[in-house]
Design a protein around this motif. Structure first.
Motif, PDB file in Angstrom:
ATOM      1  N   ASP A 295       0.854  -1.186   0.000  1.00  0.00           N
ATOM      2  CA  ASP A 295       0.000   0.000   0.000  1.00  0.00           C
ATOM      3  C   ASP A 295       0.890   1.236   0.000  1.00  0.00           C
ATOM      4  O   ASP A 295       1.579   1.522   0.979  1.00  0.00           O
ATOM      5  CB  ASP A 295      -0.902  -0.026   1.236  1.00  0.00           C
ATOM      6  N   ASP A 296       0.863   1.992  -1.091  1.00  0.00           N
ATOM      7  CA  ASP A 296       1.746   3.153  -1.230  1.00  0.00           C
ATOM      8  C   ASP A 296       1.537   4.192  -0.141  1.00  0.00           C
ATOM      9  O   ASP A 296       2.490   4.836   0.312  1.00  0.00           O
ATOM     10  CB  ASP A 296       1.553   3.810  -2.601  1.00  0.00           C
ATOM     11  N   SER A 300       4.372   5.679   2.331  1.00  0.00           N
ATOM     12  CA  SER A 300       4.553   7.136   2.377  1.00  0.00           C
ATOM     13  C   SER A 300       4.456   7.658   3.807  1.00  0.00           C
ATOM     14  O   SER A 300       5.207   8.573   4.195  1.00  0.00           O
ATOM     15  CB  SER A 300       3.501   7.834   1.500  1.00  0.00           C
ATOM     16  N   LEU A 301       3.540   7.100   4.590  1.00  0.00           N
ATOM     17  CA  LEU A 301       3.406   7.522   5.985  1.00  0.00           C
ATOM     18  C   LEU A 301       4.672   7.193   6.765  1.00  0.00           C
ATOM     19  O   LEU A 301       5.173   8.016   7.540  1.00  0.00           O
ATOM     20  CB  LEU A 301       2.198   6.834   6.626  1.00  0.00           C
ATOM     21  N   VAL A 302       5.199   5.995   6.570  1.00  0.00           N
ATOM     22  CA  VAL A 302       6.431   5.598   7.263  1.00  0.00           C
ATOM     23  C   VAL A 302       7.574   6.524   6.859  1.00  0.00           C
ATOM     24  O   VAL A 302       8.351   6.982   7.714  1.00  0.00           O
ATOM     25  CB  VAL A 302       6.781   4.133   6.942  1.00  0.00           C
ATOM     26  N   ASP A 307      11.265  11.437   7.477  1.00  0.00           N
ATOM     27  CA  ASP A 307      11.605  12.778   6.985  1.00  0.00           C
ATOM     28  C   ASP A 307      11.465  13.835   8.074  1.00  0.00           C
ATOM     29  O   ASP A 307      12.206  14.829   8.092  1.00  0.00           O
ATOM     30  CB  ASP A 307      10.716  13.148   5.796  1.00  0.00           C
ATOM     31  N   LYS A 308      10.517  13.624   8.997  1.00  0.00           N
ATOM     32  CA  LYS A 308      10.290  14.597  10.069  1.00  0.00           C
ATOM     33  C   LYS A 308      11.081  14.258  11.332  1.00  0.00           C
ATOM     34  O   LYS A 308      10.851  14.845  12.394  1.00  0.00           O
ATOM     35  CB  LYS A 308       8.799  14.682  10.378  1.00  0.00           C
ATOM     36  N   ALA A 323      12.449  -0.887   5.226  1.00  0.00           N
ATOM     37  CA  ALA A 323      13.244  -1.100   4.022  1.00  0.00           C
ATOM     38  C   ALA A 323      12.578  -0.437   2.817  1.00  0.00           C
ATOM     39  O   ALA A 323      13.240   0.242   2.016  1.00  0.00           O
ATOM     40  CB  ALA A 323      13.438  -2.592   3.778  1.00  0.00           C
ATOM     41  N   ALA A 324      11.266  -0.616   2.680  1.00  0.00           N
ATOM     42  CA  ALA A 324      10.539  -0.039   1.549  1.00  0.00           C
ATOM     43  C   ALA A 324      10.575   1.486   1.571  1.00  0.00           C
ATOM     44  O   ALA A 324      10.574   2.133   0.521  1.00  0.00           O
ATOM     45  CB  ALA A 324       9.094  -0.532   1.560  1.00  0.00           C
ATOM     46  N   ALA A 325      10.632   2.062   2.779  1.00  0.00           N
ATOM     47  CA  ALA A 325      10.654   3.524   2.921  1.00  0.00           C
ATOM     48  C   ALA A 325      12.076   4.089   2.868  1.00  0.00           C
ATOM     49  O   ALA A 325      12.271   5.301   2.991  1.00  0.00           O
ATOM     50  CB  ALA A 325       9.993   3.928   4.241  1.00  0.00           C
TER      51      ALA A 325
END
Length: 387
Positions: A295-296, A300-302, A307-308, A323-325
């Motif tokens: 689920d993209d 993206s949430l992870v 990023d923050k 790993a995906a993030a």
């Protein structure tokens, strides 16, 4: 048995005790430096007790499913009750057997006479009834015990809500495992444990069907017991809906077995989640990360948490989402065999440890590592537990 140098608790166990009601206090107390010795009549340290999963599966009464095997770490015949600060008795059918065991009742009597905390859940109040420790005490539990409590001279209290406990003198009682957060909070206070620091931290947990049973529930309850706000979300479910969990256990095969566990209730709506409202993300393992990683919006949430510069943590297969993030590159990680190849290909560095902290990242090998994982997570959140 027992400890004279630090806080300690004794847990009376038996075959078909409720799975959560044994593991949550066992691992949560250990996470904060409390020794927990687990005993069962007729068994020795290293022996195992079978556990049972009790949950409502659409029938008039709860269903009982096979749970994990629980390994005892102390010998029943060598226990000295005077060396412990608290007694824990999980619920489950084993209480029907132990409530007529004179040696068990003798242990309960000694704790009660010393006015030390006794924590009970679901059906374990039956042992206190048999030990004549309920007279004049207010109590809750599974509703079928209401008339038994009355006959024993106790005062029955309906749990409102079901996540609440009743404290009467030295006895903590609850309807069962849904009340573990308040149960932990009260037990800590009675044992003289003080929690300081950033207790108002907000934590988000990602889950889906077949999330690992212990890996979602133990941190969820332990952190709530410390006063943290903990939300659990699933991208395909709304607040109040259920995720089925998976029990992974070593039963002697080359890989762990899988059984159905408890239902876990989602506590927040996915569309209402805002990363800025949380200090920490926890990604439990199990097989749900295989679904979530496709689920993209989950990936993206992870990535947004990374990023923050938020605190991010993952247990066992939860590292699949890290790993995906792209969050494992150059990071030291704890990993079981199942994730080693993925951690390596994602640029992570494997470390031989149950739990590893690297910057704002906390990783753990799996549910046996939860005491170390929770301890590391609490430290990085700035929460202190002292005696």
């Amino acid at each position: 048995m027992g400890s004279q140098g630090r806080k300690s608790a004794l847990m009376i166990c038996g075959d078909y005790m409720e799975d959560y009601e044994a593991i949550v206090p066992f691992q949560a107390l250990q996470a904060f430096g409390i020794q927990v010795d687990c005993i069962s009549p007729g068994k020795r340290s290293g022996d195992k007790c079978l556990t049972a999963v009790h949950d409502y599966m659409g029938y008039e009464l709860y269903t009982e499913l096979p749970g994990h095997s629980f390994t005892l770490n102390a010998d029943f015949d060598e226990v000295k009750p005077e060396l412990y600060d608290a007694l824990i008795i999980p619920g489950g059918r084993f209480t029907e057997l132990l409530c007529v065991d004179d040696k068990v009742l003798n242990i309960v009597t000694k704790f009660n006479e010393a006015n030390k905390p006794i924590a009970t859940t679901c059906h374990s109040q039956l042992i206190l009834v048999s030990a004549e420790a309920m007279k004049g005490k207010a109590c809750t539990g599974f509703p079928s015990l209401k008339f038994v409590i009355h006959l024993a001279g106790g005062v029955w209290k309906d749990p409102e809500p079901v996540t609440s406990c009743v404290l009467s003198g030295n006895v903590i009682s609850a309807i069962g495992w849904p009340a573990h957060a308040e149960y932990i909070d009260i037990l800590f206070r009675l044992m003289g444990v003080k929690v300081t620091g950033n207790q108002n931290r907000s934590v988000l947990m990602l889950c889906g069907d077949y999330v690992e049973d212990y890996e979602i529930n133990v941190p969820f309850q332990a952190l709530r017991g410390l006063g943290c706000k903990v939300d659990a979300v699933c991208p395909t479910k709304k607040k109040g809906e259920k995720c089925v969990t998976a029990i992974h256990d070593d039963e002697g095969a080359q890989v762990c077995s899988e059984k159905q566990g408890h239902n876990f209730i989602v506590t927040a709506n996915w569309d209402e989640v805002k990363v800025e409202n949380y200090d920490c993300l926890i990604i439990p393992g199990g097989r749900s990360p295989e679904f979530l990683v496709m689920d993209d919006k989950v990936v993206s949430l992870v990535k947004e948490f990374g990023d923050k510069n938020k605190i991010i943590s993952a247990i066992d297969q939860g590292k699949l989402l890290l790993a995906a993030a792209g969050l494992l590159q150059g990071k030291r990680c704890a990993s079981s065999y199942s994730m080693k190849a993925i951690v390596k290909v994602a640029g992570g560095e494997l470390v031989k440890a149950d739990s590893v902290t690297h910057g704002n990242l906390v990783t753990a090998t799996g549910w046996p590592a939860l005491p170390a994982f929770i301890s590391d997570l609490v430290n990085i959140l700035g929460i202190s537990v002292c005696f």
